[in-house]
Design a protein around this motif. Structure first.
Motif, short mmCIF file in Angstrom:
data_model
loop_
_atom_site.label_atom_id
_atom_site.label_comp_id
_atom_site.label_asym_id
_atom_site.label_seq_id
_atom_site.Cartn_x
_atom_site.Cartn_y
_atom_site.Cartn_z
N SER A 392 66.68 32.56 1.14
CA SER A 392 65.43 33.29 0.87
C SER A 392 65.40 34.64 1.59
O SER A 392 64.74 35.57 1.13
N ASP A 393 66.10 34.78 2.72
CA ASP A 393 66.05 36.05 3.45
C ASP A 393 67.30 36.91 3.22
O ASP A 393 67.60 37.83 3.98
N LEU A 394 68.03 36.57 2.17
CA LEU A 394 69.18 37.42 1.79
C LEU A 394 69.03 37.77 0.31
O LEU A 394 68.51 36.97 -0.47
N GLU A 395 69.48 38.96 -0.05
CA GLU A 395 69.30 39.40 -1.43
C GLU A 395 70.64 39.88 -2.00
O GLU A 395 71.36 40.66 -1.37
N LEU A 396 70.95 39.40 -3.18
CA LEU A 396 72.16 39.82 -3.90
C LEU A 396 71.80 41.07 -4.73
O LEU A 396 70.80 41.05 -5.46
N ALA A 397 72.59 42.12 -4.63
CA ALA A 397 72.27 43.35 -5.37
C ALA A 397 72.46 43.16 -6.86
O ALA A 397 71.63 43.59 -7.67
N TYR A 409 70.20 41.76 4.04
CA TYR A 409 69.27 40.91 4.76
C TYR A 409 67.88 41.42 4.44
O TYR A 409 67.62 42.61 4.56
N LYS A 410 66.99 40.52 4.02
CA LYS A 410 65.67 40.95 3.58
C LYS A 410 64.61 39.96 4.03
O LYS A 410 64.22 39.07 3.29
N PRO A 411 64.18 40.12 5.27
CA PRO A 411 63.19 39.18 5.80
C PRO A 411 61.79 39.65 5.42
O PRO A 411 61.38 40.75 5.80
N GLY A 412 61.10 38.86 4.67
CA GLY A 412 59.71 39.16 4.34
C GLY A 412 59.52 40.50 3.67
O GLY A 412 60.41 40.98 2.95
N LYS A 413 58.40 41.10 3.93
CA LYS A 413 58.04 42.34 3.22
C LYS A 413 58.30 43.55 4.09
O LYS A 413 57.49 43.93 4.92
N LEU A 414 59.41 44.20 3.87
CA LEU A 414 59.70 45.45 4.59
C LEU A 414 59.90 46.54 3.55
O LEU A 414 60.33 46.28 2.42
N SER A 415 59.60 47.76 3.91
CA SER A 415 59.83 48.89 3.00
C SER A 415 61.34 49.02 2.78
O SER A 415 62.14 48.56 3.59
N SER A 416 61.73 49.67 1.69
CA SER A 416 63.17 49.80 1.43
C SER A 416 63.81 50.68 2.50
O SER A 416 64.96 50.47 2.88
N ALA A 417 63.09 51.65 3.03
CA ALA A 417 63.64 52.47 4.11
C ALA A 417 63.91 51.62 5.35
O ALA A 417 64.96 51.73 5.98
N SER A 418 63.00 50.74 5.66
CA SER A 418 63.18 49.85 6.82
C SER A 418 64.34 48.89 6.58
O SER A 418 65.12 48.59 7.49
N ARG A 475 67.47 38.55 12.58
CA ARG A 475 66.28 38.03 13.26
C ARG A 475 66.10 38.69 14.62
O ARG A 475 65.01 39.11 14.99
N GLN A 476 67.20 38.79 15.33
CA GLN A 476 67.18 39.39 16.66
C GLN A 476 66.67 40.84 16.58
O GLN A 476 65.81 41.26 17.35
N LEU A 477 67.22 41.60 15.63
CA LEU A 477 66.83 43.00 15.50
C LEU A 477 65.36 43.15 15.11
O LEU A 477 64.66 44.02 15.62
N VAL A 478 64.92 42.28 14.22
CA VAL A 478 63.51 42.34 13.79
C VAL A 478 62.59 42.02 14.98
O VAL A 478 61.60 42.70 15.21
N SER A 479 63.00 41.01 15.77
CA SER A 479 62.15 40.60 16.90
C SER A 479 62.11 41.68 17.99
O SER A 479 61.14 41.79 18.73
#
Lengths: 481, 481
Positions: A392-397, A409-418, A475-479
């Motif tokens: 769920s937190d990874l996205e295939l292009a 890696y795509k955890p939750g709702k982040l802007s594409s720039a983030s 996860r570490q970077l987000v935290s």
């Protein structure tokens, strides 16, 4: 005259001694790398690395074995199953040995008489390739050159010399010439056209659809618009496959378009060409038999040390049209076309015995080796895509068509720039860590992670471990933010 | 998935076994070749050679040792002291071993992270070279590329991008640009300018004097004539040395001329550059320290397997001006110039670890190895010239300045056309005989025999034997007519 250093450097006993030591060192490297127990890379900052080797140079430690050992340890271990980085071959050991033979013999292949067997092997390999691609090997002809950038330049030169409505070779460009190509084509195409003095207008970029394939319905209008601007369109290039995403273009509509407008049809199959050897995947190249010229690397998907590229022309006569050169010290009869004097067609004047390496693999294993390899790595990419879809937190292009897979890696709702920033940071951490080697790319505006599954010993075990590591770093970077 | 062929091809034990056998085979080759007891070449007609290898391919004999043995036997034995042919390095065995290491590791050098040590060694080697050439190594910068043809194209691209009065990279050629160069320059210069869309007018050929040096007094008028024709002259190229005759141009007057007209001064020192390491011969390169860019091959006079060429720019910033390319999958920060991401400057996208081979020799022996080599082979050419002058039926074309010597068999009074035909026939017989390997060239209208004394084990003994053989063949051919 006394030649102490030369005598030492060329001593055959010294060669044997050092050679056996190196074979053992490289054998150890292979064993260790294939087990994937070791890191892929030992990260050192560029300036630190420079200091290390500057000291090595100054110290004058003359122990060759130690030097080779240090070099192996500091290099990227391509053979490690956790190497999933660039589109560069994981060389088969026997091809590397063939390379040692050519490194010592160092015969050129520009003129038959200085490299006779390598010149002839080049013909055997190119004829085999022509046949696999569906050309008539009696009519098709080709040769090898130092890399796909040079092979594509060679093809573009032939196209301009043949298709331009003037004698460009002698008179220079007096018109704006251009080629049509996918906006996802390798950068060497655009670069070559700029080298040729055609500027940015030399490339007519055709937009791609959501699968990163050329939007065929836009060809006609792009062509007309170019002509309306006074541009003379010489040809169209198909990408088999694109670089960033590994997407195969549909070649048949491109062939039809080229035919309708009397354009040259060139296919850059540097990475994806060897799928021709696979019963399962060769359908991706349908239409390649209608190409006027094709470029294919042996040093990407054919386990051959770089550089080693073939350029095949459907009609033999065109293979002589890229360059025309007089070299008084090479050929007596300047005008006579001889298949065995390759320098009449090549950019290089000193040209490597590059055919020996690919011939060694073909001779030992036949094309079946490449079929096995394509099937394994392409299928592995499908498995990897399947794994990504379940997370769920990874996205295939996009669904891969080769062994290139883009994801993020795509955890939750982040802007594409983030997301771009986050994935770029994840990769930086991965590189510095050294356990895995993967790359990244930009799709539209965003940064994505990218793997090329070049290593035939990579399995879903390493891929699963990679994803775990990415999620952990993510996860570490987000935290931390 | 089962991968029987891949498992076999990548088996480390198989590599060790085959590797040790190959080291022994190549050791035998070296020993035999260095003794000069064996022929240099075993002549086979191209079609016969093709049949031989087509059968090898079809037969499917999988004995790798036998294949390698056949290949060695059919190749030109460069290390044999009776090889006096082309300007291609006789590789030092340790450099070939370094080559094996790079063939197996196959790291690229376009991006730091995939080939860190080789990237850094490239910097160490180029800085050392810059210093030897008299540049300020703090300000100069360079990199390596696949051969001198590509290195010269790379330099020409920088020249056009820097010196043209418009943005050619983006806008294309809108004027006739040209470079001034000796009519004896290597053919790759003219070829590059034609690739660049400048046609035959892109090369302003300056005639040479009887010593094959550019007639400096003609520079000014050639320059004015070009400008009068509306041509924008971008630079002037010095040849160190010319290809056919091995003549060094006087660089200082060229540097003065370039300075006076604000032209780029490029030196093609592919063959003759390494004389910089010789106290005795470096005066030939006086003025090279005023060049804006210099090209030098390691695979000619520095015993390094091909391809291995350096291009050095006097000012670091210019080394980034040849190409400008965006590759989304290579660099995140496209605009940042980093010395360690060589692909920002190179033509190649997959670029070999070529620095490792030359670094190995520099590290083991220092520049003294090259001094010894230059002094020996250049002096040998003088001895050979002396021998030729003493022979009434042999003619020296001109006093050599390098290790290239042009001469011909000249019995009595024959027309120059007859002499050309005769010498060409002599060489044909020599090649078919296989004991010696020499080449030929055209000077003005005539064919001359040509040797390049590349082998450090060639002595006056082999040269004397060569002359005897030539005279014998010559007499025989004359009597048959």
């Amino acid at each position: 005259m006394n030649k102490p250093l030369i005598s030492k450097a060329f001593n055959p006993d010294n060669f044997r001694h050092q050679g056996h030591l190196l074979v053992e060192l490289l054998g150890d490297y292979l064993e260790s790398a294939l087990q994937s127990s070791k890191p892929v890379n030992r990260w050192r900052d560029p300036e630190d690395q420079l200091t290390f080797w500057q000291n090595d140079y100054k110290e004058g430690d003359r122990e060759l074995g130690r030097f080779f050992k240090n070099l192996i340890d500091s290099s990227l271990h391509m053979h490690n199953p956790k190497n999933m980085g660039h589109q560069v071959a994981i060389p088969a050991p026997e091809a590397a040995l063939a390379g040692l033979l050519t490194e010592l013999l160092n015969n050129g292949t520009v003129v038959y008489e200085i490299g006779a067997p390598a010149v002839v092997l080049e013909r055997v390999v190119c004829k085999q390739l022509a046949q696999e691609m569906g050309f008539d090997p009696g009519k098709a002809d080709g040769f090898m050159t130092s890399g796909a950038s040079l092979a594509n330049l060679t093809a573009l030169m032939a196209i301009r010399n043949i298709k331009a409505g003037e004698d460009v070779w002698n008179k220079g460009n007096n018109k704006q010439y251009a080629l049509m190509v996918s906006e996802e084509a390798h950068y060497c195409i655009d670069k070559s056209l700029r080298i040729m003095g055609l500027g940015e207008a030399g490339t007519i970029r055709i937009p791609v659809d959501e699968h990163y394939k050329v939007r065929v319905e836009m060809l006609e209008s792009a062509y007309r618009a170019a002509r309306d601007r006074g541009v003379e369109v010489l040809g169209i290039i198909g990408c088999s496959c694109s670089t960033s995403t590994g997407t195969y273009e549909e070649l048949e509509p491109l062939a039809d378009f080229a035919q309708a407008h009397n354009l040259w049809f060139h296919v850059d199959a540097a990475h994806g060409g060897p799928a021709i050897f696979s019963k399962k995947h060769r359908h991706r190249l349908k239409g390649i038999e209608r190409a006027d010229s094709v470029v294919m690397d042996f040093h990407k998907m054919m386990m051959t040390p770089a550089l080693s590229t073939a350029i095949i022309f459907r009609e033999a006569k065109h293979s002589y049209r890229s360059f025309s050169q007089k070299a008084q010290y090479l050929w007596e009869e300047q005008e006579k076309k001889s298949w065995f004097n390759l320098g009449q067609r090549s950019f290089e004047c000193t040209k490597l015995m590059m055919s020996v390496k690919i011939y060694t693999l073909l001779r030992q294993y036949g094309t079946a080796l490449f079929e096995e390899y394509i099937d394994y790595t392409y299928d592995l990419a499908q498995s990897f895509a399947g794994m990504l879809k379940q997370e769920s937190d990874l996205e295939l292009a996009l669904q891969p068509e080769t062994n290139v897979v883009c994801f993020r890696y795509k955890p939750g709702k982040l802007s594409s720039a983030s997301l771009s920033k986050l994935n770029s940071l994840i990769r930086k951490k991965l590189i510095e860590d050294g356990e895995f080697y993967i790359v990244q790319t930009q799709l539209k505006e965003d940064i994505w992670l990218r793997v090329t599954l070049m290593n035939p010993f990579t399995t879903t075990v390493e891929l699963r471990a990679l994803l775990e590591k990415i999620k952990q770093l993510g996860r570490q970077l987000v935290s931390e933010q």
